[in-house]
Motif scaffolding. Structure first.
Motif, PDB file in Angstrom:
ATOM      1  N   GLN A  53       0.856  -1.184   0.000  1.00 40.50           N
ATOM      2  CA  GLN A  53       0.000   0.000   0.000  1.00 40.50           C
ATOM      3  C   GLN A  53       0.894   1.237   0.000  1.00 40.50           C
ATOM      4  OE1 GLN A  53      -3.354   0.175   2.691  1.00 40.50           O
ATOM      5  NE2 GLN A  53      -3.519  -2.063   2.826  1.00 40.50           N
ATOM      6  N   GLU A  77      -2.350  -3.553  -3.219  1.00 39.14           N
ATOM      7  CA  GLU A  77      -3.343  -4.278  -2.412  1.00 39.14           C
ATOM      8  C   GLU A  77      -4.760  -3.786  -2.708  1.00 39.14           C
ATOM      9  OE1 GLU A  77      -2.293  -4.605   1.709  1.00 39.14           O
ATOM     10  OE2 GLU A  77      -4.131  -5.658   2.229  1.00 39.14           O
ATOM     11  N   ASN A  78      -4.913  -2.464  -2.903  1.00 40.09           N
ATOM     12  CA  ASN A  78      -6.249  -1.895  -3.148  1.00 40.09           C
ATOM     13  C   ASN A  78      -6.288  -0.822  -4.229  1.00 40.09           C
ATOM     14  OD1 ASN A  78      -7.788  -3.283  -1.016  1.00 40.09           O
ATOM     15  ND2 ASN A  78      -6.326  -2.229   0.316  1.00 40.09           N
ATOM     16  N   LYS A  81      -7.938  -1.276  -7.771  1.00 42.38           N
ATOM     17  CA  LYS A  81      -9.301  -1.793  -7.849  1.00 42.38           C
ATOM     18  C   LYS A  81     -10.228  -0.713  -8.392  1.00 42.38           C
ATOM     19  CE  LYS A  81      -8.518  -4.989  -4.026  1.00 42.38           C
ATOM     20  NZ  LYS A  81      -8.712  -5.259  -2.571  1.00 42.38           N
ATOM     21  N   HIS A 114      -3.926  -5.720  -9.810  1.00 42.02           N
ATOM     22  CA  HIS A 114      -5.019  -6.400  -9.093  1.00 42.02           C
ATOM     23  C   HIS A 114      -6.065  -5.350  -8.801  1.00 42.02           C
ATOM     24  CE1 HIS A 114      -6.912  -9.155  -6.201  1.00 42.02           C
ATOM     25  NE2 HIS A 114      -7.000  -8.130  -5.416  1.00 42.02           N
ATOM     26  N   TRP A 118     -13.483  -7.064  -9.999  1.00 42.91           N
ATOM     27  CA  TRP A 118     -13.952  -7.876  -8.869  1.00 42.91           C
ATOM     28  C   TRP A 118     -15.422  -7.491  -8.687  1.00 42.91           C
ATOM     29  CZ3 TRP A 118     -11.641  -7.590  -3.192  1.00 42.91           C
ATOM     30  CH2 TRP A 118     -12.203  -8.626  -2.424  1.00 42.91           C
ATOM     31  N   ARG A 123     -17.703  -4.563  -3.768  1.00 46.28           N
ATOM     32  CA  ARG A 123     -16.345  -4.229  -4.211  1.00 46.28           C
ATOM     33  C   ARG A 123     -16.337  -3.335  -5.448  1.00 46.28           C
ATOM     34  NH1 ARG A 123     -14.523  -5.334   0.614  1.00 46.28           N
ATOM     35  NH2 ARG A 123     -14.625  -7.533   1.176  1.00 46.28           N
ATOM     36  N   ASN A 163     -11.349 -11.279 -10.637  1.00 42.91           N
ATOM     37  CA  ASN A 163     -11.073 -11.832  -9.314  1.00 42.91           C
ATOM     38  C   ASN A 163     -12.344 -12.474  -8.761  1.00 42.91           C
ATOM     39  OD1 ASN A 163      -9.351 -11.998  -6.824  1.00 42.91           O
ATOM     40  ND2 ASN A 163     -11.084 -10.854  -6.015  1.00 42.91           N
ATOM     41  N   GLU A 164     -12.199 -13.709  -8.257  1.00 48.41           N
ATOM     42  CA  GLU A 164     -13.272 -14.393  -7.523  1.00 48.41           C
ATOM     43  C   GLU A 164     -14.617 -14.373  -8.253  1.00 48.41           C
ATOM     44  OE1 GLU A 164     -13.198 -13.203  -3.334  1.00 48.41           O
ATOM     45  OE2 GLU A 164     -11.092 -12.661  -3.590  1.00 48.41           O
ATOM     46  N   GLN A 240      -5.042 -17.788  -4.638  1.00 45.17           N
ATOM     47  CA  GLN A 240      -4.829 -16.772  -3.611  1.00 45.17           C
ATOM     48  C   GLN A 240      -4.095 -17.338  -2.382  1.00 45.17           C
ATOM     49  OE1 GLN A 240      -8.321 -14.558  -2.548  1.00 45.17           O
ATOM     50  NE2 GLN A 240      -8.856 -14.070  -4.670  1.00 45.17           N
ATOM     51  N   HIS A 242      -5.041 -18.028   0.822  1.00 44.08           N
ATOM     52  CA  HIS A 242      -5.324 -17.509   2.177  1.00 44.08           C
ATOM     53  C   HIS A 242      -5.622 -18.708   3.079  1.00 44.08           C
ATOM     54  CE1 HIS A 242      -5.359 -13.285   1.075  1.00 44.08           C
ATOM     55  NE2 HIS A 242      -6.175 -13.551   0.070  1.00 44.08           N
ATOM     56  N   GLU A 273      -1.753 -14.466  -3.190  1.00 44.88           N
ATOM     57  CA  GLU A 273      -2.119 -13.687  -1.999  1.00 44.88           C
ATOM     58  C   GLU A 273      -1.855 -14.449  -0.694  1.00 44.88           C
ATOM     59  OE1 GLU A 273      -6.121 -12.196  -2.181  1.00 44.88           O
ATOM     60  OE2 GLU A 273      -6.044 -11.798  -4.325  1.00 44.88           O
ATOM     61  N   TRP A 312       0.314 -11.788   0.845  1.00 43.87           N
ATOM     62  CA  TRP A 312      -0.615 -10.659   0.943  1.00 43.87           C
ATOM     63  C   TRP A 312      -0.210  -9.751   2.091  1.00 43.87           C
ATOM     64  CZ3 TRP A 312      -2.671  -9.280  -3.155  1.00 43.87           C
ATOM     65  CH2 TRP A 312      -3.756  -8.394  -3.220  1.00 43.87           C
ATOM     66  N   TRP A 320      -4.590  -7.270   6.345  1.00 42.41           N
ATOM     67  CA  TRP A 320      -6.051  -7.196   6.315  1.00 42.41           C
ATOM     68  C   TRP A 320      -6.673  -8.127   7.340  1.00 42.41           C
ATOM     69  CZ3 TRP A 320      -9.538 -11.163   4.807  1.00 42.41           C
ATOM     70  CH2 TRP A 320      -8.914 -12.379   4.481  1.00 42.41           C
TER      71      TRP A 320
HETATM   72  O1  G3I Z   1      -9.442   3.888   1.850  1.00 44.80           O
HETATM   73  C1  G3I Z   1     -10.616   3.841   2.685  1.00 44.80           C
HETATM   74  C2  G3I Z   1     -10.549   4.941   3.739  1.00 44.80           C
HETATM   75  O2  G3I Z   1     -10.585   6.208   3.075  1.00 44.80           O
HETATM   76  C3  G3I Z   1     -11.732   4.800   4.689  1.00 44.80           C
HETATM   77  O3  G3I Z   1     -11.624   5.778   5.711  1.00 44.80           O
HETATM   78  C4  G3I Z   1     -11.717   3.396   5.299  1.00 44.80           C
HETATM   79  C5  G3I Z   1     -12.852   3.143   6.263  1.00 44.80           C
HETATM   80  O4  G3I Z   1     -14.042   2.969   5.524  1.00 44.80           O
HETATM   81  O5  G3I Z   1     -11.801   2.409   4.236  1.00 44.80           O
HETATM   82  C6  G3I Z   1     -10.674   2.496   3.376  1.00 44.80           C
HETATM   83  O6  G3I Z   1     -10.806   1.527   2.353  1.00 44.80           O
HETATM   84  C7  G3I Z   1     -10.576   0.191   2.820  1.00 44.80           C
HETATM   85  C8  G3I Z   1      -9.461  -0.418   1.961  1.00 44.80           C
HETATM   86  O7  G3I Z   1      -9.270  -1.794   2.293  1.00 44.80           O
HETATM   87  C9  G3I Z   1      -8.124   0.315   2.129  1.00 44.80           C
HETATM   88  O8  G3I Z   1      -7.671   0.138   3.433  1.00 44.80           O
HETATM   89  C10 G3I Z   1     -11.865  -0.590   2.601  1.00 44.80           C
HETATM   90  O9  G3I Z   1     -12.848  -0.107   3.494  1.00 44.80           O
HETATM   91  C11 G3I Z   1     -11.603  -2.063   2.877  1.00 44.80           C
HETATM   92  O10 G3I Z   1     -12.752  -2.829   2.520  1.00 44.80           O
HETATM   93  C12 G3I Z   1     -10.444  -2.552   2.026  1.00 44.80           C
HETATM   94  O11 G3I Z   1     -10.193  -3.903   2.347  1.00 44.80           O
HETATM   95  C13 G3I Z   1      -9.409  -4.608   1.380  1.00 44.80           C
HETATM   96  C14 G3I Z   1     -10.272  -5.734   0.780  1.00 44.80           C
HETATM   97  O12 G3I Z   1      -9.486  -6.545  -0.109  1.00 44.80           O
HETATM   98  C15 G3I Z   1     -11.437  -5.190  -0.012  1.00 44.80           C
HETATM   99  O13 G3I Z   1     -10.973  -4.455  -1.121  1.00 44.80           O
HETATM  100  C16 G3I Z   1      -8.199  -5.190   2.089  1.00 44.80           C
HETATM  101  O14 G3I Z   1      -7.316  -4.145   2.502  1.00 44.80           O
HETATM  102  C17 G3I Z   1      -7.448  -6.125   1.140  1.00 44.80           C
HETATM  103  O15 G3I Z   1      -6.390  -6.800   1.816  1.00 44.80           O
HETATM  104  C18 G3I Z   1      -8.411  -7.187   0.607  1.00 44.80           C
HETATM  105  O16 G3I Z   1      -7.699  -8.002  -0.312  1.00 44.80           O
HETATM  106  C19 G3I Z   1      -8.503  -9.015  -0.951  1.00 44.80           C
HETATM  107  C20 G3I Z   1      -8.053  -9.119  -2.395  1.00 44.80           C
HETATM  108  O17 G3I Z   1      -8.197  -7.872  -3.024  1.00 44.80           O
HETATM  109  C21 G3I Z   1      -8.825 -10.214  -3.117  1.00 44.80           C
HETATM  110  N1  G3I Z   1      -8.692 -11.503  -2.411  1.00 44.80           N
HETATM  111  C22 G3I Z   1      -9.101 -11.439  -0.988  1.00 44.80           C
HETATM  112  C23 G3I Z   1      -8.295 -10.375  -0.260  1.00 44.80           C
HETATM  113  C24 G3I Z   1      -8.664 -10.336   1.209  1.00 44.80           C
HETATM  114  O18 G3I Z   1      -9.997  -9.930   1.363  1.00 44.80           O
END
Ligand code: G3I
Length: 378
Positions: A53, A77-78, A81, A114, A118, A123, A163-164, A240, A242, A273, A312, A320
């Motif tokens: 990140q 990581e995000n 997306k 990545h 999705w 998402r 993805n998924e 992945q 996990h 991942e 991951w 995460w």
């Molecule tokens: O950036 C916002 C921030 O502005 C806000 O204040 C905060 C609270 O709402 O959210 C932040 O966004 C979060 C983001 O991660 C960045 O930290 C999202 O809510 C949160 O849902 C997101 O989670 C990620 C998740 O995928 C969903 O996209 C995880 O970090 C990430 O590790 C996880 O990774 C996924 C892979 O992409 C696909 N395979 C599964 C894996 C684990 O779930």
């Protein structure tokens, strides 16, 4: 010692830029050898990567040097997306992802994209979920994938295009606006759009809970075979990986068999991942975690088509898992103070075991380097 002589194009390019010690023949297996995982990975003929990140690159002084020391690939990581790149229709925000790409370029790292799609309703942005007219939804998909894949062309060597697509625990297609509006063909459309925008990128289908065979893995293979039969530009499958300790039944032979069943379809394979969340507190949990990492990485290294292993995240300080399973699950290779855990050594030992005989492996790798060119993919 392993006998991996097949080099992915990204690895070829990275070998050209690899740190001197990676090709200097430093014996990374020697006790106390000053080698990062990336140095051993190069000698084993694979890429080793981590999700990353951009905020941590500047917000945590230990993060950037540790990421560059151990990995020759990174995955956003995000930041790549849909929600991050195009949160509202027509408004793209590439800056956070570009910061990761810049870091990768400065540290001779490949970049995995990545993920272009999705489709899980939580998402993707609401304006996408609300688009139920087929032509309009196709237009959104084309605009997004074309804009994004074109932006990163030449920087991203592989994309998780979809993805998924399946339900978490079954091989049934997961309901989402793309499936409900366009049918399962949305998967093929996404891959064709990605290939048209960046013919040089390897295009992956990425799934979870398919590592050890079973109905979901079988359904994934059927989907992959169907896509290949249609001539869809699908080049690889991402596993992945996990894992939940002690609840996941770790079986290296079963994982190897799954990998081989997809390799037989002519595909590249990657662990995309990996993490191992420790869901109990028994005293040998770190040793068991180490063994799990070593088993899974070793299985990948026994299959020539398994070209990259991505974790991951790499430090328990940023995972995460904390937000999903609660703090203290210690899923990664370095602890929260960035000290190497037994898991790090488990990965290192699996990589070392995968290094070809020194003279043959390096000579052939160097010869292959001289010959290989990065050509557009069919
Ligand atoms: O950036 C916002 C921030 O502005 C806000 O204040 C905060 C609270 O709402 O959210 C932040 O966004 C979060 C983001 O991660 C960045 O930290 C999202 O809510 C949160 O849902 C997101 O989670 C990620 C998740 O995928 C969903 O996209 C995880 O970090 C990430 O590790 C996880 O990774 C996924 C892979 O992409 C696909 N395979 C599964 C894996 C684990 O779930």
């Amino acid at each position: 010692m392993g006998s991996r002589l097949r080099l992915a194009p990204a690895l070829t390019a990275l070998l050209l830029a690899a740190p001197a010690r990676a090709l200097s023949g430093v014996d990374c297996a020697a006790p106390g050898a000053d080698c990062g995982l990336r140095d051993v990975a190069v000698q084993a003929g694979v890429l080793v990567g981590s999700a990353a990140q951009p905020g941590f690159l500047t917000g945590d002084p230990l993060y950037a040097p540790a990421l560059a020391a151990d990995f020759n690939s990174l995955t956003a990581e995000n930041e790549m997306k849909w929600q991050a790149l195009q949160p509202s229709q027509g408004h793209f925000n590439f800056a956070p992802a570009d910061a990761l790409v810049d870091f990768a370029r400065q540290n001779a790292m490949a970049v995995r994209g990545h993920t272009l799609l999705w489709a899980d309703p939580i998402r993707i942005p609401d304006y996408v979920n609300a688009t139920t007219d087929p032509a309009s939804l196709r237009g959104l998909l084309q605009d997004h994938i074309t804009t994004v894949a074109s932006h990163f062309a030449g920087e991203v060597d592989a994309w998780d295009v979809v993805n998924e697509p399946f339900e978490v625990t079954s091989g049934a297609f997961r309901s989402n606006v793309f499936l409900d509006t366009l049918g399962p063909s949305y998967v093929a459309e996404a891959f064709r759009l990605a290939h048209a925008a960046d013919p040089g990128a390897k295009l992956f289908l990425n799934e979870v809970l398919v590592e050890f065979g079973g109905a979901k893995a079988d359904a994934l293979r059927v989907l992959v075979q169907d896509l290949l039969a249609q001539g869809v530009p699908l080049h690889g499958v991402g596993f992945q990986t996990h894992l939940l300790d002690p609840f996941t039944q770790i079986d290296g032979a079963a994982f190897e068999a799954t990998l081989r069943s997809f390799a037989d379809l002519g595909l590249s394979l990657e662990i995309t991942e990996m993490d191992v969340a420790l869901l109990n507190s028994d005293p040998d949990r770190l040793q068991r975690q180490r063994d799990t990492y070593e088993t899974m990485v070793a299985a990948c290294l026994r299959v020539a088509e398994c070209e990259r292993i991505t974790f991951w995240g790499f430090t328990d300080a940023h995972t995460w898992i904390d937000g999903t399973f609660g703090p203290g699950r210690a899923p990664l290779l370095l602890d929260a103070a960035y000290a190497r855990k037994p898991a790090w050594f488990g990965v290192r030992d699996a990589l070392v075991a995968g290094v070809p005989e020194p003279a043959v492996g390096l000579l052939l790798a160097a010869a292959l380097l001289a010959a290989r060119r990065r050509a557009p993919r069919p």
